[in-house]
Design an enzyme around this catalytic site. Structure first.
Site, PDB file in Angstrom:
ATOM      1  N   GLU A  51       0.733  -1.284  -0.028  1.00  0.00           N
ATOM      2  CA  GLU A  51      -0.052  -0.124   0.023  1.00  0.00           C
ATOM      3  C   GLU A  51       0.882   1.253  -0.107  1.00  0.00           C
ATOM      4  O   GLU A  51       0.594   2.271  -0.626  1.00  0.00           O
ATOM      5  CB  GLU A  51      -0.882   0.021   1.210  1.00  0.00           C
ATOM      6  CG  GLU A  51      -2.110  -1.140   1.339  1.00  0.00           C
ATOM      7  CD  GLU A  51      -1.904  -2.450   1.754  1.00  0.00           C
ATOM      8  OE1 GLU A  51      -2.545  -3.239   1.809  1.00  0.00           O
ATOM      9  OE2 GLU A  51      -0.702  -2.585   2.288  1.00  0.00           O
ATOM     10  N   PHE A 113     -12.266  -6.265  13.950  1.00  0.00           N
ATOM     11  CA  PHE A 113     -11.263  -6.996  13.167  1.00  0.00           C
ATOM     12  C   PHE A 113     -10.795  -5.935  12.115  1.00  0.00           C
ATOM     13  O   PHE A 113     -11.583  -5.417  11.302  1.00  0.00           O
ATOM     14  CB  PHE A 113     -11.657  -8.125  12.496  1.00  0.00           C
ATOM     15  CG  PHE A 113     -10.606  -8.690  11.826  1.00  0.00           C
ATOM     16  CD1 PHE A 113      -9.156  -9.173  12.220  1.00  0.00           C
ATOM     17  CD2 PHE A 113     -10.544  -8.935  10.410  1.00  0.00           C
ATOM     18  CE1 PHE A 113      -8.049  -9.810  11.419  1.00  0.00           C
ATOM     19  CE2 PHE A 113      -9.538  -9.406   9.381  1.00  0.00           C
ATOM     20  CZ  PHE A 113      -8.306  -9.946   9.921  1.00  0.00           C
ATOM     21  N   GLN A 114      -9.276  -5.814  11.912  1.00  0.00           N
ATOM     22  CA  GLN A 114      -8.980  -4.625  10.983  1.00  0.00           C
ATOM     23  C   GLN A 114      -9.443  -3.311  11.023  1.00  0.00           C
ATOM     24  O   GLN A 114      -9.710  -2.663   9.909  1.00  0.00           O
ATOM     25  CB  GLN A 114      -8.943  -5.148   9.654  1.00  0.00           C
ATOM     26  CG  GLN A 114      -7.778  -6.272   9.549  1.00  0.00           C
ATOM     27  CD  GLN A 114      -7.624  -6.734   7.864  1.00  0.00           C
ATOM     28  OE1 GLN A 114      -8.559  -6.415   7.064  1.00  0.00           O
ATOM     29  NE2 GLN A 114      -6.494  -7.447   7.619  1.00  0.00           N
ATOM     30  N   LYS A 163     -17.945  -0.153   5.201  1.00  0.00           N
ATOM     31  CA  LYS A 163     -18.479  -1.123   4.191  1.00  0.00           C
ATOM     32  C   LYS A 163     -19.824  -1.090   3.738  1.00  0.00           C
ATOM     33  O   LYS A 163     -20.288  -1.320   2.684  1.00  0.00           O
ATOM     34  CB  LYS A 163     -17.711  -2.406   4.687  1.00  0.00           C
ATOM     35  CG  LYS A 163     -18.198  -3.647   3.463  1.00  0.00           C
ATOM     36  CD  LYS A 163     -17.445  -4.682   3.902  1.00  0.00           C
ATOM     37  CE  LYS A 163     -17.627  -5.997   2.797  1.00  0.00           C
ATOM     38  NZ  LYS A 163     -16.945  -6.987   2.913  1.00  0.00           N
ATOM     39  N   MET A 481      24.421   9.334   3.414  1.00  0.00           N
ATOM     40  CA  MET A 481      24.222  10.549   4.009  1.00  0.00           C
ATOM     41  C   MET A 481      24.303  10.400   5.736  1.00  0.00           C
ATOM     42  O   MET A 481      24.783  11.360   6.222  1.00  0.00           O
ATOM     43  CB  MET A 481      22.737  11.275   3.800  1.00  0.00           C
ATOM     44  CG  MET A 481      22.535  12.532   4.244  1.00  0.00           C
ATOM     45  SD  MET A 481      23.890  13.753   3.292  1.00  0.00           S
ATOM     46  CE  MET A 481      22.920  14.073   1.888  1.00  0.00           C
TER      47      MET A 481
END
Length: 568
Positions: A51, A113-114, A163, A481
């Site tokens: 993602e 959940f999630q 959803k 760096m």
């Protein structure tokens, strides 16, 4: 007509002129992905390996086109994996719409959940965000999000959709995007500031012109806002009419042709001696679309201390935030400069220009010599072969600064890099987005070996879509760096910066089905690059450079910008 909320999402994207979205599916966003499948002949979806890669790809798409980039992810970890990409876009004022889906409204706030409060998490790093609980307002919310993302000073907007809202049947009426600002929702007073466009007053334009006309040693300090507002022509007109030297920030690199005699190069920590001396010696600093970052100013009390400061910017919050100004003009930069240029007197080059030209000859000795491959070669040869239209992306680190120092950018939106957040892992996703948006252009991506470890999984995306991105891995076997700072300021104690344990990036590329090359000399690099671009196919060139190569000049933190380290 009545359609599902998921279909409303897709129809609104198409309505807004979106051709491509980037993302990764999951449980709560399945309804939307089902509609994307049904509409695949009208809108394209690019599936990335992660993602975060999708967020950076949408960012690269937006930066290279000026259009709004779109990224999608599911709830929970899918949404949180977008956070770094959203923050990167926020710091660099990139128009982005992130669409996440969450658990059904009945499960919100119950540690489902999630489930995660992604709106709360991203509140400090978005221009605005929404939890779209009401199906009836979904279309208006999406239209409003696009308007906010691209209005005024651009930035990312997030829409989190439960959803059950994507499953609900909704009355949908197509709308011309141009009339979106007339929707009832955008009339809310709380959102007017996000879409309001301020026009510079005649008085401010006149005052700015008077300052410029009176100045004997003016200097333009050009930032990324010039690129964002597509004001490169107006900037060039101003500089050439009054013969004003121009220094550029990292984000402003492609706003002013580096080949123009008035260009002094980058300003700040790793800026040229000419730019930093000009800042210290000018009597008027004209800041255009720049925010006086600490990487530019170092010690603000000693930055442009002998100069008046004229600040031109679209965002009033930037005025006097870091450096006190003598005058300011608030408004769209392109429109502001188009009104300012006629009021500025035409001047010939004079002693100030001669002095700046002399300073431009002051370069670090390391620019003229090298062990193994000099980073300068990696930049100059690519430009020699591909010309001014190639799009260059970078990760973050030494290689990024070498590209900024040595690549001769001429055209806007050809340099894509993470400036404000300094995101290692940004560039490969950004290169994907830039190549998808510009299929007929060459896209070359410069990556350090440390940064490339963070996103080399996106080679799978590049291979799957056969994107002809050429990746140049500048491999010095270290976090360059950070090691440079350890070398100069930490007694050469190289704590956890040595990366001498692989992988072989050329072989890794081959494992993904991409051509891989090794180069340890200038001749080997040129041969590998010639072969890589001979066919429009992706390639990875692993270039082995010296462990101790440094980015110079370098202004130590807190020191005046005209006191750089020139050699070690």
């Amino acid at each position: 007509m009545k359609i599902t909320g998921a279909r409303v999402v897709v129809e609104c994207l198409i309505e807004q002129g979106v051709h491509t979205v980037f993302g990764y599916p999951g449980g709560t966003i399945l309804n939307v992905y089902d509609e994307l499948y049904k509409c695949s002949d009208r809108i394209r979806h690019i599936l990335t390996a992660h993602e975060q890669g999708a967020a950076h790809a949408a960012d690269g798409y937006a930066r290279s086109t000026g259009e709004v980039g779109v990224v999608m992810a599911t709830s929970g970890p899918g949404a949180t994996n977008l956070v770094t990409g959203i923050a990167t876009a926020y710091m660099d004022s990139v128009p982005l719409v992130a669409i996440t889906c969450n658990v059904p409204t009945s499960l919100l706030g119950k540690d489902s959940f999630q489930e995660v409060d992604i709106a709360g998490i991203t509140m400090p790093i978005t221009k605005h965000n929404y939890i779209a609980r009401d199906p009836k307002k979904l279309a208006a919310t999406i239209r409003e999000a696009f308007l906010i993302a691209k209005s005024g000073r651009p930035g990312p907007v997030l829409i989190d959709i439960p959803k059950d809202v994507t499953a609900a049947m909704i009355d949908y009426t197509p709308l011309d995007p141009a009339s979106a600002k007339d929707t009832a929702a955008i009339q809310k007073a709380s959102l007017r500031r996000l879409t309001k466009t301020v026009e510079a007053t005649d008085e401010d334009i006149k005052a700015a012109a008077e300052l410029i006309n009176a100045a004997e040693r003016p200097l333009i300090y050009c930032g990324g806002g010039v690129v964002i507002s597509s004001a490169e022509k107006e900037l060039l007109d101003l500089a050439e009419k009054a013969q004003i030297p121009v220094c550029v920030t990292l984000m402003g690199k492609s706003a002013f042709p580096s080949t123009n005699a008035l260009c002094t190069g980058m300003v700040g920590m790793h800026g040229t001696k000419a730019s930093n001396l000009a800042v210290s010696k000018c009597d008027l600093l004209i800041a255009i679309g720049a925010r006086f970052s600490d990487r530019v100013t170092s010690d603000t009390k000693r930055f442009a201390k002998n100069s008046k400061v004229l600040h031109i910017d679209i965002d009033p919050a930037e005025i006097d935030k870091n450096v006190k100004t003598s005058a300011s003009v608030i408004g769209n930069i392109k429109e502001t400069l188009s009104r300012l240029v006629p009021a500025v007197e035409k001047k010939a080059a004079g002693k100030w220009n001669e002095q700046v030209a002399e300073w431009k000859q002051l370069v670090p000795p390391s620019w003229m010599s090298a062990r193994n491959i000099h980073p300068r070669v990696l930049c100059e040869y690519v430009h020699e072969k591909l010309g001014d239209d190639a799009i260059i992306t970078t990760e973050v680190g030494q290689h990024q600064m070498w590209v900024a120092q040595f690549y001769p950018f001429v055209k806007p939106r050809t340099f894509i890099t993470s400036g404000g957040l300094g995101t290692m892992g940004f560039g490969t996703g950004a290169a994907i987005g830039a190549q998808v948006a510009n299929p007929n252009k060459y896209v070359v991506h410069y990556a350090g070996d440390g940064s490339f470890r963070m996103n080399c999984n996106e080679l799978a995306t590049i291979c799957h879509y056969n994107l002809p991105v050429v990746i140049i891995v500048v491999n010095n076997g270290t976090l360059g760096m950070v090691r440079q700072w350890q070398n100069l300021f930490y007694g050469q104690r190289y704590s956890q910066t040595t990366l001498d344990f692989g992988p072989d990036f050329a072989k890794l590329a081959e494992a993904y089905g991409i051509r891989g090359y090794h180069a340890s000399t200038e001749a080997e690099f040129k041969k590998a690059f010639d072969d890589a671009i001979s066919e429009r196919k992706p390639a990875v060139i692993e270039c082995h450079i010296d462990l101790n190569e440094m980015v110079l000049p370098m202004v130590p933190g807190g020191k005046p910008v005209d006191e750089p380290i020139m050699e070690v």
